[in-house]
Design a protein around this motif. Structure first.
Motif, PDB file in Angstrom:
ATOM      1  N   LYS A 144       3.556   2.123  -2.724  1.00 44.74           N
ATOM      2  CA  LYS A 144       3.426   0.652  -2.562  1.00 44.74           C
ATOM      3  C   LYS A 144       5.088   0.362  -1.504  1.00 44.74           C
ATOM      4  O   LYS A 144       5.429  -0.685  -2.241  1.00 44.74           O
ATOM      5  CB  LYS A 144       3.890  -0.083  -4.465  1.00 44.74           C
ATOM      6  CG  LYS A 144       2.935   0.518  -5.161  1.00 44.74           C
ATOM      7  CD  LYS A 144       1.282   0.219  -4.018  1.00 44.74           C
ATOM      8  CE  LYS A 144       0.031   0.590  -5.595  1.00 44.74           C
ATOM      9  NZ  LYS A 144      -1.352   0.684  -4.723  1.00 44.74           N
ATOM     10  N   ARG A 145       4.890   0.902  -1.059  1.00 43.43           N
ATOM     11  CA  ARG A 145       5.856   0.883   0.143  1.00 43.43           C
ATOM     12  C   ARG A 145       5.989  -0.080   1.465  1.00 43.43           C
ATOM     13  O   ARG A 145       6.681  -0.558   1.810  1.00 43.43           O
ATOM     14  CB  ARG A 145       7.133   1.958   0.382  1.00 43.43           C
ATOM     15  CG  ARG A 145       8.496   2.646  -1.496  1.00 43.43           C
ATOM     16  CD  ARG A 145       9.054   3.459  -0.618  1.00 43.43           C
ATOM     17  NE  ARG A 145       9.708   3.388  -2.082  1.00 43.43           N
ATOM     18  CZ  ARG A 145      10.940   4.481  -1.944  1.00 43.43           C
ATOM     19  NH1 ARG A 145      10.911   5.767  -1.018  1.00 43.43           N
ATOM     20  NH2 ARG A 145      11.321   5.297  -3.195  1.00 43.43           N
ATOM     21  N   LYS A 146       4.583   0.115   1.516  1.00 39.65           N
ATOM     22  CA  LYS A 146       4.111  -0.077   3.021  1.00 39.65           C
ATOM     23  C   LYS A 146       3.724  -1.414   3.270  1.00 39.65           C
ATOM     24  O   LYS A 146       2.708  -1.839   1.714  1.00 39.65           O
ATOM     25  CB  LYS A 146       2.739   0.901   3.543  1.00 39.65           C
ATOM     26  CG  LYS A 146       3.306   2.278   3.577  1.00 39.65           C
ATOM     27  CD  LYS A 146       2.519   3.231   4.229  1.00 39.65           C
ATOM     28  CE  LYS A 146       2.643   3.898   4.348  1.00 39.65           C
ATOM     29  NZ  LYS A 146       2.008   5.576   5.020  1.00 39.65           N
TER      30      LYS A 146
ATOM     31  N   THR B 113       1.498  -1.560  -0.146  1.00 33.80           N
ATOM     32  CA  THR B 113       0.332   0.135   0.021  1.00 33.80           C
ATOM     33  C   THR B 113       0.458   1.090  -0.104  1.00 33.80           C
ATOM     34  O   THR B 113       2.130   0.723  -0.113  1.00 33.80           O
ATOM     35  CB  THR B 113      -1.269   0.135   0.900  1.00 33.80           C
ATOM     36  OG1 THR B 113       0.440  -0.374   2.831  1.00 33.80           O
ATOM     37  CG2 THR B 113      -2.224  -1.513   1.618  1.00 33.80           C
ATOM     38  N   GLY B 114       0.292   2.631   0.110  1.00 37.17           N
ATOM     39  CA  GLY B 114       1.195   3.830  -0.077  1.00 37.17           C
ATOM     40  C   GLY B 114       0.656   3.950  -1.269  1.00 37.17           C
ATOM     41  O   GLY B 114       1.139   3.872  -2.459  1.00 37.17           O
ATOM     42  N   LYS B 115       1.529   5.186  -1.753  1.00 35.61           N
ATOM     43  CA  LYS B 115       1.778   6.046  -2.550  1.00 35.61           C
ATOM     44  C   LYS B 115       2.245   5.333  -3.939  1.00 35.61           C
ATOM     45  O   LYS B 115       2.642   4.762  -5.162  1.00 35.61           O
ATOM     46  CB  LYS B 115       2.250   7.901  -2.486  1.00 35.61           C
ATOM     47  CG  LYS B 115       1.932   8.813  -4.125  1.00 35.61           C
ATOM     48  CD  LYS B 115       2.462   9.682  -4.054  1.00 35.61           C
ATOM     49  CE  LYS B 115       2.589  10.191  -5.183  1.00 35.61           C
ATOM     50  NZ  LYS B 115       2.823  12.035  -4.788  1.00 35.61           N
TER      51      LYS B 115
ATOM     52  N   LYS C 290      -8.011   3.109   5.267  1.00 35.39           N
ATOM     53  CA  LYS C 290      -7.111   2.987   5.534  1.00 35.39           C
ATOM     54  C   LYS C 290      -6.359   2.131   7.308  1.00 35.39           C
ATOM     55  O   LYS C 290      -5.179   2.226   6.953  1.00 35.39           O
ATOM     56  CB  LYS C 290      -7.700   4.673   6.285  1.00 35.39           C
ATOM     57  CG  LYS C 290      -5.950   5.076   6.934  1.00 35.39           C
ATOM     58  CD  LYS C 290      -5.944   6.420   7.091  1.00 35.39           C
ATOM     59  CE  LYS C 290      -4.596   7.160   7.113  1.00 35.39           C
ATOM     60  NZ  LYS C 290      -4.450   8.732   7.608  1.00 35.39           N
TER      61      LYS C 290
END
Length: 313
Positions: A195-197, A191-193, A219
């Protein structure tokens, strides 16, 4: 030969103690024999040859010392057992790392086993009619309407069943199943802008959620249970009736792969689920209608698209 050896021993003792030559005439010999015989019969001396001519015997004192030694050893053993509890506690506090974890797990298993044993032996008091005949003679008026009853230990099947359920043990059709790794059940969602999370997980197995289930906001939702893999009904076979019924699932009682999957409602092969059997008309010995009963899943629901289970009777 024995008498001559004893006499010779006595002469040697005479020479040792008095430092004089004993009277070796016939009269002297008779006197020495009489004195030696009186001493031996009195228990004062024991002649066992020239190596130990005169040795005091104390049978009673030796037996007494052995008894005292045995009682002392028993006391020491009891003290050691009493101290072992404190030593174990001290060892558990000082042990660190993997050894500490292993020791803690071992102690936990011992305590659980001990509690289960105590619970199985605990019995409830019950009343039963006694077979004894009433005593002859006048009975007071206030005792006429009473039944002759005696207290006894009663352990009903219902109590046994409840204890089994509490302990989480049943006689199941599939006692052993293949363990499933977490990587197989939980798929990592990036996830994340950029895709690092990677803290989110999507469950790839069949799941059950209650009717009042509401999803958390995306979220904050850590475990995602896809709608296509949610099941509300199961095909349950009654082993005695040899009939299959389509029953509603009430909940997931135990998943053999761990408490996490049980909490999330993951249904895999070997999972024990609770189903609504009110349609079957099952009744308890007390006359009450059975509403929920346990069943074990016998297939892989994510592959077959349905849940097949066997009722635990």
């Amino acid at each position: 030969n024995g008498a001559n050896a004893s006499l010779a021993c006595f002469y040697s003792l005479w020479e040792f103690l008095r430092g004089t030559e004993p009277d070796r005439s016939e009269e002297g010999r008779e006197g020495a024999r009489a004195l030696l015989r009186s001493r031996v019969l009195a228990g004062g001396y024991s002649v066992s040859g020239f190596a130990s001519p005169c040795r005091k015997t104390s049978t009673s004192s030796s037996s007494r010392s052995a008894t005292e030694r045995g009682s002392t050893m028993k006391k020491e053993r009891e003290k050691k057992e009493a101290r072992s509890v404190h030593k174990k506690a001290e060892y558990a506090q000082k042990t660190l790392g993997i050894k500490g974890k292993m020791y803690a797990a071992k102690r936990y298993k011992e305590k659980v086993q001990m509690k289960k044993t105590l619970a199985m032996h605990a019995e409830s008091d019950g009343k039963r009619r006694s077979n004894e005949e009433p005593k002859k003679g006048a009975i007071p008026a206030y005792l006429l309407d009473r039944e002759q009853a005696s207290r006894s230990k009663v352990l009903s099947n219902t109590v046994k069943q409840k204890r089994k359920e509490k302990a989480g043990k049943w006689e199941v059709p599939l006692p052993k199943v293949r363990p499933i790794a977490e990587e197989e059940v939980f798929k990592v969602l990036k996830t994340g802008k950029r895709k690092r999370k990677q803290w989110k997980r999507m469950i790839t197995k069949a799941t059950f959620v209650g009717q009042s289930f509401t999803r958390k906001p995306p979220k904050y939702e850590r475990f995602v249970r896809p709608t296509g893999l949610r099941f509300t009904k199961a095909h349950v076979t009654h082993p005695e009736l040899k009939t299959t019924f389509c029953l509603e699932i009430i909940g997931v009682k135990k998943n053999p792969n761990g408490q996490t999957m049980t909490t999330l409602g993951v249904i895999t092969k070997g999972t024990v689920i609770e189903v609504n059997v009110s349609e079957l008309g099952l009744v308890t010995p007390g006359g009450k209608v059975v509403w929920g009963k346990y069943a074990q899943v016998t297939n892989n629901p994510e592959n077959d698209g349905c849940i097949n289970a066997v009722l635990l009777v």
